[in-house]
Scaffold this active site. Structure first.
Site, PDB file in Angstrom:
ATOM      1  N   GLY A  94       0.730  -1.128   0.003  1.00 38.25           N
ATOM      2  CA  GLY A  94      -0.033   0.020   0.009  1.00 38.25           C
ATOM      3  C   GLY A  94       0.894   1.198  -0.061  1.00 38.25           C
ATOM      4  O   GLY A  94       2.044   1.402   0.258  1.00 38.25           O
ATOM      5  N   ASN A  95       0.281   2.370  -0.389  1.00 40.92           N
ATOM      6  CA  ASN A  95       0.895   3.567   0.017  1.00 40.92           C
ATOM      7  C   ASN A  95      -0.206   4.855  -0.050  1.00 40.92           C
ATOM      8  O   ASN A  95      -1.315   4.567  -0.725  1.00 40.92           O
ATOM      9  CB  ASN A  95       1.842   3.710  -1.259  1.00 40.92           C
ATOM     10  CG  ASN A  95       1.233   2.963  -2.728  1.00 40.92           C
ATOM     11  OD1 ASN A  95       0.108   3.534  -3.185  1.00 40.92           O
ATOM     12  ND2 ASN A  95       1.820   1.808  -2.811  1.00 40.92           N
ATOM     13  N   SER A 131       9.236   3.541  -1.654  1.00 44.12           N
ATOM     14  CA  SER A 131       9.087   2.216  -2.021  1.00 44.12           C
ATOM     15  C   SER A 131       9.712   1.229  -0.899  1.00 44.12           C
ATOM     16  O   SER A 131      10.810   1.322  -0.801  1.00 44.12           O
ATOM     17  CB  SER A 131       9.561   1.968  -3.460  1.00 44.12           C
ATOM     18  OG  SER A 131       9.063   0.609  -3.873  1.00 44.12           O
ATOM     19  N   GLY A 132       9.081   0.214  -0.714  1.00 46.64           N
ATOM     20  CA  GLY A 132       9.771  -0.924   0.015  1.00 46.64           C
ATOM     21  C   GLY A 132      10.131  -0.535   1.531  1.00 46.64           C
ATOM     22  O   GLY A 132      10.856  -1.333   2.128  1.00 46.64           O
ATOM     23  N   SER A 161       7.245   5.593  -4.198  1.00 47.02           N
ATOM     24  CA  SER A 161       6.325   4.146  -4.410  1.00 47.02           C
ATOM     25  C   SER A 161       6.469   3.766  -5.747  1.00 47.02           C
ATOM     26  O   SER A 161       5.993   4.472  -6.755  1.00 47.02           O
ATOM     27  CB  SER A 161       4.980   4.365  -3.890  1.00 47.02           C
ATOM     28  OG  SER A 161       4.298   3.510  -4.266  1.00 47.02           O
ATOM     29  N   SER A 162       6.294   2.245  -6.010  1.00 41.01           N
ATOM     30  CA  SER A 162       6.209   1.807  -7.276  1.00 41.01           C
ATOM     31  C   SER A 162       4.610   2.153  -7.809  1.00 41.01           C
ATOM     32  O   SER A 162       4.728   2.064  -9.202  1.00 41.01           O
ATOM     33  CB  SER A 162       6.033   0.317  -7.313  1.00 41.01           C
ATOM     34  OG  SER A 162       5.299  -0.194  -6.274  1.00 41.01           O
ATOM     35  N   ASP A 163       3.788   2.547  -7.090  1.00 39.16           N
ATOM     36  CA  ASP A 163       2.679   2.862  -7.786  1.00 39.16           C
ATOM     37  C   ASP A 163       2.260   4.443  -7.833  1.00 39.16           C
ATOM     38  O   ASP A 163       1.368   4.911  -8.268  1.00 39.16           O
ATOM     39  CB  ASP A 163       1.239   2.620  -6.638  1.00 39.16           C
ATOM     40  CG  ASP A 163       1.311   1.092  -6.576  1.00 39.16           C
ATOM     41  OD1 ASP A 163       1.347   0.475  -5.387  1.00 39.16           O
ATOM     42  OD2 ASP A 163       1.306   0.366  -7.602  1.00 39.16           O
ATOM     43  N   HIS A 197      -3.613   3.785  -1.704  1.00 36.38           N
ATOM     44  CA  HIS A 197      -3.713   2.544  -2.199  1.00 36.38           C
ATOM     45  C   HIS A 197      -3.642   1.325  -1.134  1.00 36.38           C
ATOM     46  O   HIS A 197      -2.567   1.626  -0.321  1.00 36.38           O
ATOM     47  CB  HIS A 197      -2.557   2.107  -3.531  1.00 36.38           C
ATOM     48  CG  HIS A 197      -2.584   0.892  -3.763  1.00 36.38           C
ATOM     49  ND1 HIS A 197      -3.610  -0.132  -4.232  1.00 36.38           N
ATOM     50  CD2 HIS A 197      -1.744  -0.216  -3.914  1.00 36.38           C
ATOM     51  CE1 HIS A 197      -3.406  -1.425  -4.622  1.00 36.38           C
ATOM     52  NE2 HIS A 197      -1.981  -1.312  -4.491  1.00 36.38           N
ATOM     53  N   HIS A 226      -3.975  -2.863   0.416  1.00 33.36           N
ATOM     54  CA  HIS A 226      -3.873  -4.396   0.105  1.00 33.36           C
ATOM     55  C   HIS A 226      -5.020  -5.157   1.228  1.00 33.36           C
ATOM     56  O   HIS A 226      -4.990  -6.291   1.720  1.00 33.36           O
ATOM     57  CB  HIS A 226      -2.916  -5.056   0.048  1.00 33.36           C
ATOM     58  CG  HIS A 226      -2.001  -4.867  -1.040  1.00 33.36           C
ATOM     59  ND1 HIS A 226      -1.687  -5.864  -2.043  1.00 33.36           N
ATOM     60  CD2 HIS A 226      -1.533  -3.896  -1.815  1.00 33.36           C
ATOM     61  CE1 HIS A 226      -0.959  -5.347  -2.900  1.00 33.36           C
ATOM     62  NE2 HIS A 226      -0.927  -3.890  -2.726  1.00 33.36           N
ATOM     63  N   ASP A 269     -23.944   6.601   2.244  1.00 31.53           N
ATOM     64  CA  ASP A 269     -23.557   7.902   2.657  1.00 31.53           C
ATOM     65  C   ASP A 269     -22.492   8.281   2.033  1.00 31.53           C
ATOM     66  O   ASP A 269     -22.019   9.608   2.233  1.00 31.53           O
ATOM     67  CB  ASP A 269     -23.127   7.672   4.076  1.00 31.53           C
ATOM     68  CG  ASP A 269     -24.575   7.581   5.085  1.00 31.53           C
ATOM     69  OD1 ASP A 269     -24.390   7.085   6.312  1.00 31.53           O
ATOM     70  OD2 ASP A 269     -25.527   8.094   4.614  1.00 31.53           O
ATOM     71  N   HIS A 298      -6.139  -6.705  -8.664  1.00 29.92           N
ATOM     72  CA  HIS A 298      -5.332  -5.943  -7.946  1.00 29.92           C
ATOM     73  C   HIS A 298      -5.734  -5.425  -6.552  1.00 29.92           C
ATOM     74  O   HIS A 298      -5.384  -6.120  -5.634  1.00 29.92           O
ATOM     75  CB  HIS A 298      -4.827  -4.868  -8.732  1.00 29.92           C
ATOM     76  CG  HIS A 298      -3.432  -4.137  -8.198  1.00 29.92           C
ATOM     77  ND1 HIS A 298      -2.567  -2.923  -8.832  1.00 29.92           N
ATOM     78  CD2 HIS A 298      -2.819  -4.309  -7.012  1.00 29.92           C
ATOM     79  CE1 HIS A 298      -1.920  -2.524  -8.003  1.00 29.92           C
ATOM     80  NE2 HIS A 298      -2.007  -3.198  -6.871  1.00 29.92           N
ATOM     81  N   TYR A 351     -25.774  12.384  -8.310  1.00 26.92           N
ATOM     82  CA  TYR A 351     -25.408  12.277  -9.355  1.00 26.92           C
ATOM     83  C   TYR A 351     -24.647  13.448 -10.256  1.00 26.92           C
ATOM     84  O   TYR A 351     -24.823  13.894 -11.318  1.00 26.92           O
ATOM     85  CB  TYR A 351     -26.623  11.818 -10.438  1.00 26.92           C
ATOM     86  CG  TYR A 351     -27.098  10.431 -10.234  1.00 26.92           C
ATOM     87  CD1 TYR A 351     -26.202   9.426 -10.049  1.00 26.92           C
ATOM     88  CD2 TYR A 351     -28.408  10.235 -10.003  1.00 26.92           C
ATOM     89  CE1 TYR A 351     -26.715   8.045  -9.898  1.00 26.92           C
ATOM     90  CE2 TYR A 351     -28.670   8.958  -9.508  1.00 26.92           C
ATOM     91  CZ  TYR A 351     -27.935   7.915  -9.595  1.00 26.92           C
ATOM     92  OH  TYR A 351     -28.551   6.495  -9.161  1.00 26.92           O
TER      93      TYR A 351
HETATM   94  O1  LIG Z   1       0.434  -2.952  -5.172  1.00 23.80           O
HETATM   95  C1  LIG Z   1       1.485  -3.049  -4.927  1.00 23.80           C
HETATM   96  C2  LIG Z   1       1.985  -4.459  -5.101  1.00 23.80           C
HETATM   97  O2  LIG Z   1       0.932  -5.164  -5.888  1.00 23.80           O
HETATM   98  C3  LIG Z   1       2.246  -1.987  -4.152  1.00 23.80           C
HETATM   99  O3  LIG Z   1       1.133  -1.610  -3.155  1.00 23.80           O
HETATM  100  C4  LIG Z   1       3.095  -2.614  -3.218  1.00 23.80           C
HETATM  101  O4  LIG Z   1       2.568  -3.611  -2.120  1.00 23.80           O
HETATM  102  C5  LIG Z   1       4.028  -1.399  -2.164  1.00 23.80           C
HETATM  103  O5  LIG Z   1       4.733  -0.843  -2.923  1.00 23.80           O
HETATM  104  P1  LIG Z   1       5.678   0.512  -2.834  1.00 23.80           P
HETATM  105  O6  LIG Z   1       4.660   1.497  -2.580  1.00 23.80           O
HETATM  106  O7  LIG Z   1       6.320  -0.180  -1.484  1.00 23.80           O
HETATM  107  O8  LIG Z   1       6.563   0.723  -4.004  1.00 23.80           O
END
Ligand SMILES: O=C(CO)[C@@H](O)[C@H](O)COP(=O)(O)O
Length: 234
Positions: free
Chosen positions: A29-30, A46-47, A75-77, A96, A98, A121, A172, A230
Site C-alpha cells: 500500500g501507499n 518504495s519498500g 512508491s512503485s505505484d 492504495h 491491500h 452515505d 489488484h 449524481y
Molecule cells: O500494489 C502493490 C504491489 O502489488 C504495492 O502496493 C506494493 O505492495 C507497495 O509498493 P511500494 O509502495 O512499497 O513501492
C-alpha cells in the site's frame, strides 16, 4: 530551498494510519498528497516498512513524476497516483491498500453493490471494479496504465470521482481518494467496511437486491447537501 516539510509530514501521518487501521501489512500500500500551488506530490517511499517510516523518507515528485525532493525511490505505484491527480480535478490525497475484503472483491472482478445506507452515505451508486488491463498495457507502462484504466472506467460509466471516491482495480486492489491524504485513508477504511458488509450481506441472502434508490439518495443528500446527487451539486 523548499523542502515541502508540511506536505511531507501530512503524508507521513496518513501512511501511518494505513498500518494503524490494518489496511496494509509490511510495505504493501501507499498514500500520497498533492499540493497544487507547489505543483508537487509527496508519496511514501518504495519498500519502506511503516514502523520505520519518517517524514524525511517521504519523497516529493512533480505531476510528471520527476523527483524534486528526497533520497529514496518513490512508491512503485506513483504513476497511478499521478494519473489520478492529473485527470480527476480536486483530488488532494490518494490511497492504495491491500485490505483483504477490498482486494477480495477486486480479485472477484465485480462492482460492490449498494446494499445499504452505510454505503449510500459515501458513494452515489456501486463501487466500480475496472476490467483487467490488457497484456500490452501491463507490458508497456503497468502503473501508468492502471491509473488510465481507472479514469477510463469512470468516464465510460459517467461516475463522478468526487461522488464515488473509491475504485477496485480488477485482480489488484482498491484505490481511494479525497480532499486530503487523511480523507483518502478514511475512504479506504470505509471501503473495506463496505466490502466486508456486502460480502456478509450476500452470504446471508444470496437473492438480496440493491437498496432502493430513493433511500440511497436521501442518505447521500443528507450528508452531502441537496441536489448533490449524481453530480448535480458541487
Ligand atoms: O500494489 C502493490 C504491489 O502489488 C504495492 O502496493 C506494493 O505492495 C507497495 O509498493 P511500494 O509502495 O512499497 O513501492
Amino acid at each position: 530551498m523548499n523542502t515541502y516539510e508540511e506536505l511531507r509530514r501530512e503524508v507521513w501521518k496518513a501512511n501511518l494510519l494505513l498500518s494503524e487501521h490494518r489496511l496494509a501489512l509490511f510495505t504493501w500500500g501507499n498514500v500520497s498528497g498533492y499540493d497544487p500551488d507547489a505543483g508537487v506530490v509527496a508519496i511514501k517511499p518504495s519498500g519502506v516498512p511503516y514502523d520505520a517510516l519518517t517524514p524525511e523518507d517521504i519523497v516529493v515528485v512533480s505531476l510528471e513524476g520527476e523527483k524534486v525532493w528526497g533520497s529514496l525511490k518513490p512508491s512503485s505505484d506513483t504513476p497511478t497516483h499521478l494519473v489520478l491527480y492529473r485527470e480527476f480535478p480536486g483530488l488532494r490525497g490518494v490511497t492504495h491498500t491491500h485490505a483483504p475484503f477490498s482486494v477480495s472483491w477486486a480479485q472477484a472482478g465485480v462492482d460492490v453493490p449498494l446494499y445499504g445506507t452505510t454505503h449510500a452515505d459515501h458513494c452515489v451508486g456501486p463501487v466500480p471494479c475496472t476490467p483487467y488491463l490488457s497484456e500490452g498495457e501491463v507490458q508497456e507502462a503497468y502503473e501508468e496504465e492502471t491509473g488510465r484504466l481507472i479514469v477510463r472506467t469512470f468516464k465510460a460509466r459517467g461516475v463522478q470521482p468526487l461522488h464515488t471516491p473509491m475504485v477496485l482495480v480488477a485482480g489488484h486492489g482498491p484505490f481511494t481518494w479525497g480532499s486530503s491524504p487523511e480523507e483518502s485513508v478514511r475512504h479506504a477504511v470505509i471501503l473495506e467496511e463496505i466490502c466486508k458488509m456486502a460480502l456478509w450481506t450476500r452470504m446471508t441472502n444470496p437473492e438480496v437486491s440493491s437498496l432502493p434508490s430513493y433511500i440511497a439518495r436521501k442518505h447521500w443528500e443528507r450528508k452531502h447537501g441537496p441536489h448533490a446527487y449524481y453530480g448535480q451539486g458541487s
